[in-house]
Motif scaffolding. Structure first.
Motif, PDB file in Angstrom:
ATOM      1  N   TRP A  41      75.870  29.642 -43.797  1.00  0.00           N
ATOM      2  CA  TRP A  41      76.395  29.453 -42.448  1.00  0.00           C
ATOM      3  C   TRP A  41      77.908  29.283 -42.464  1.00  0.00           C
ATOM      4  O   TRP A  41      78.613  29.836 -41.620  1.00  0.00           O
ATOM      5  N   SER A  42      78.411  28.483 -43.413  1.00  0.00           N
ATOM      6  CA  SER A  42      79.849  28.198 -43.433  1.00  0.00           C
ATOM      7  C   SER A  42      80.660  29.469 -43.650  1.00  0.00           C
ATOM      8  O   SER A  42      81.738  29.639 -43.061  1.00  0.00           O
ATOM      9  N   ILE A  81      80.646  31.417 -40.369  1.00  0.00           N
ATOM     10  CA  ILE A  81      81.456  30.751 -39.340  1.00  0.00           C
ATOM     11  C   ILE A  81      82.938  30.946 -39.621  1.00  0.00           C
ATOM     12  O   ILE A  81      83.739  31.183 -38.712  1.00  0.00           O
ATOM     13  N   GLN A  82      83.319  30.861 -40.895  1.00  0.00           N
ATOM     14  CA  GLN A  82      84.720  31.089 -41.255  1.00  0.00           C
ATOM     15  C   GLN A  82      85.134  32.526 -40.934  1.00  0.00           C
ATOM     16  O   GLN A  82      86.221  32.765 -40.388  1.00  0.00           O
ATOM     17  N   ASP A 114      89.202  27.124 -31.705  1.00  0.00           N
ATOM     18  CA  ASP A 114      88.606  25.876 -32.184  1.00  0.00           C
ATOM     19  C   ASP A 114      87.349  25.522 -31.390  1.00  0.00           C
ATOM     20  O   ASP A 114      86.362  25.037 -31.953  1.00  0.00           O
ATOM     21  N   VAL A 156      84.394  27.897 -32.446  1.00  0.00           N
ATOM     22  CA  VAL A 156      83.927  27.562 -33.793  1.00  0.00           C
ATOM     23  C   VAL A 156      83.194  26.229 -33.796  1.00  0.00           C
ATOM     24  O   VAL A 156      82.148  26.072 -34.441  1.00  0.00           O
ATOM     25  N   ARG A 157      83.712  25.275 -33.050  1.00  0.00           N
ATOM     26  CA  ARG A 157      83.075  23.950 -32.983  1.00  0.00           C
ATOM     27  C   ARG A 157      81.660  24.047 -32.401  1.00  0.00           C
ATOM     28  O   ARG A 157      80.738  23.385 -32.878  1.00  0.00           O
ATOM     29  N   ASP A 158      81.483  24.888 -31.368  1.00  0.00           N
ATOM     30  CA  ASP A 158      80.161  25.048 -30.757  1.00  0.00           C
ATOM     31  C   ASP A 158      79.164  25.665 -31.742  1.00  0.00           C
ATOM     32  O   ASP A 158      78.004  25.251 -31.799  1.00  0.00           O
ATOM     33  N   GLN A 181      79.386  25.460 -35.000  1.00  0.00           N
ATOM     34  CA  GLN A 181      79.131  24.453 -36.034  1.00  0.00           C
ATOM     35  C   GLN A 181      78.100  23.421 -35.580  1.00  0.00           C
ATOM     36  O   GLN A 181      77.281  22.949 -36.380  1.00  0.00           O
ATOM     37  N   LYS A 182      78.115  23.079 -34.300  1.00  0.00           N
ATOM     38  CA  LYS A 182      77.102  22.155 -33.763  1.00  0.00           C
ATOM     39  C   LYS A 182      75.712  22.759 -33.910  1.00  0.00           C
ATOM     40  O   LYS A 182      74.761  22.072 -34.298  1.00  0.00           O
ATOM     41  N   ALA A 242      74.842  25.060 -36.057  1.00  0.00           N
ATOM     42  CA  ALA A 242      74.538  25.139 -37.488  1.00  0.00           C
ATOM     43  C   ALA A 242      74.024  23.789 -38.003  1.00  0.00           C
ATOM     44  O   ALA A 242      73.089  23.740 -38.816  1.00  0.00           O
ATOM     45  N   THR A 243      74.628  22.699 -37.519  1.00  0.00           N
ATOM     46  CA  THR A 243      74.179  21.361 -37.908  1.00  0.00           C
ATOM     47  C   THR A 243      72.750  21.112 -37.420  1.00  0.00           C
ATOM     48  O   THR A 243      71.921  20.551 -38.140  1.00  0.00           O
TER      49      THR A 243
END
Length: 311
Positions: free
Chosen positions: A2-3, A6-7, A25, A28-30, A32-33, A35-36
């Motif tokens: 995932w990382s 996302i990158q 930002d 990407v933040r959305d 990452q949420k 992905a978590t």
């Protein structure tokens, strides 16, 4: 897994889409949420290209149960859709799992606006006897006279001002440029500021081409402009919630009320979609309804009759 994706997605937004750092930002933040969420779910071993619609629906059910507002959910879905669109470009066999998901319904927010009289009260409350007051007047004239975003104001460059044409070049969201006309008052107070204030300042090297500076000769921050607007509104006795964006809203609303073409207003505001600009037609209708209520003779006669009945 995932990382890495996302990158790469962030690089795509920056290089190919040309998004600003702030927008990038947020997207990407959305992602990452999400992905978590996936990492903590029973489907933690799935890669991004193995996602299905039900995984996304489960994610938004959790957001809903946590009390996340519909507007925030809608923004998050927009970020995920951009991510999936990127994956479609990179993987021809990938099918966007969000394509049938409806965006959470969010109430349309009608922003606060200032009347022309209130604008004048704020301008009059500004003390022009000092350097900061001269600068502030020029800034207010461009916020209201050209409908600038606060980020566009603080980044306005001397080289982007065309006084002889009555135009300024503005760099908006996504670093997109547009030419915007500004009124004579804006250029009048800009010239006063440049000749009486800025020309006598010790300007920092990195701010040589920036128009509006703080006392130390550096570029103004967005927060500082917010504080200036709020303080001047308080001095003027205006109790509305005021921000630099209020002047932009007022600029657009007054143009629509005056009969300006919606496409022209869209161009001046730098809106990518005319649907964003259409919010000001709602403001205009509210204004017209209030005018009918206050000034239509039938309403006046009913008001008089009511007073007679009360007497």
């Amino acid at each position: 897994m995932w990382s890495t994706e996302i990158q790469a997605f962030g690089n795509y937004l920056k290089i190919e889409r040309g998004l600003s750092a702030h927008s990038l930002d947020g997207y990407v933040r959305d992602v990452q949420k999400f992905a978590t969420f996936m990492a903590d779910s029973p489907h933690h071993d799935l890669s991004p290209i193995e996602l299905e619609e039900n995984h996304i629906l489960d994610f938004f059910k959790v957001l809903h149960d946590l009390g996340i507002e519909a507007s925030s959910q809608a923004r998050c879905l927009s970020g995920l859709r951009s991510f999936f669109q990127y994956l479609c470009l990179e993987n021809p066999d990938f099918r966007d799992p969000s394509v049938h998901i409806k965006s959470p319904q969010k109430g349309r927010h009608l922003p606060d606006t200032l009347s022309f009289d209130e604008i004048e009260l704020i301008l009059e409350s500004n003390d022009m006897s000092n350097a900061q007051g001269i600068r502030n007047r020029a800034m207010l004239e461009f916020l209201y006279g050209a409908g600038l975003r606060v980020s566009e104001l603080v980044n306005l460059k001397i080289s982007d001002i065309y006084t002889d044409l009555g135009l300024i070049k503005v760099r908006g969201k996504g670093d997109k440029e547009r030419l915007v006309p500004a009124g004579r008052d804006a250029f009048h107070y800009l010239k006063l500021y440049q000749e009486e204030v800025r020309a006598h300042m010790d300007v920092k090297k990195e701010a040589q081409n920036i128009v509006f500076l703080n006392r130390r000769g550096a570029a103004l921050s967005r927060v500082m402009v917010f504080i200036i607007c709020k303080d001047l509104a308080a001095k003027a006795g205006i109790e509305k919630t005021i921000s630099p964006h209020t002047f932009r809203h007022s600029f657009a609303t007054h143009l629509i009320e005056g009969g300006a073409d919606l496409r022209a207003v869209q161009e001046m505001l730098g809106h990518e979609s005319i649907l964003t600009t259409e919010i000001y037609t709602h403001l205009d209708r509210a204004y017209l309804s209030q005018m009918v209520h206050d000034f239509h003779p039938l309403n006046k006669s009913q008001l008089n009759n009511n007073h007679k009945f009360i007497d």
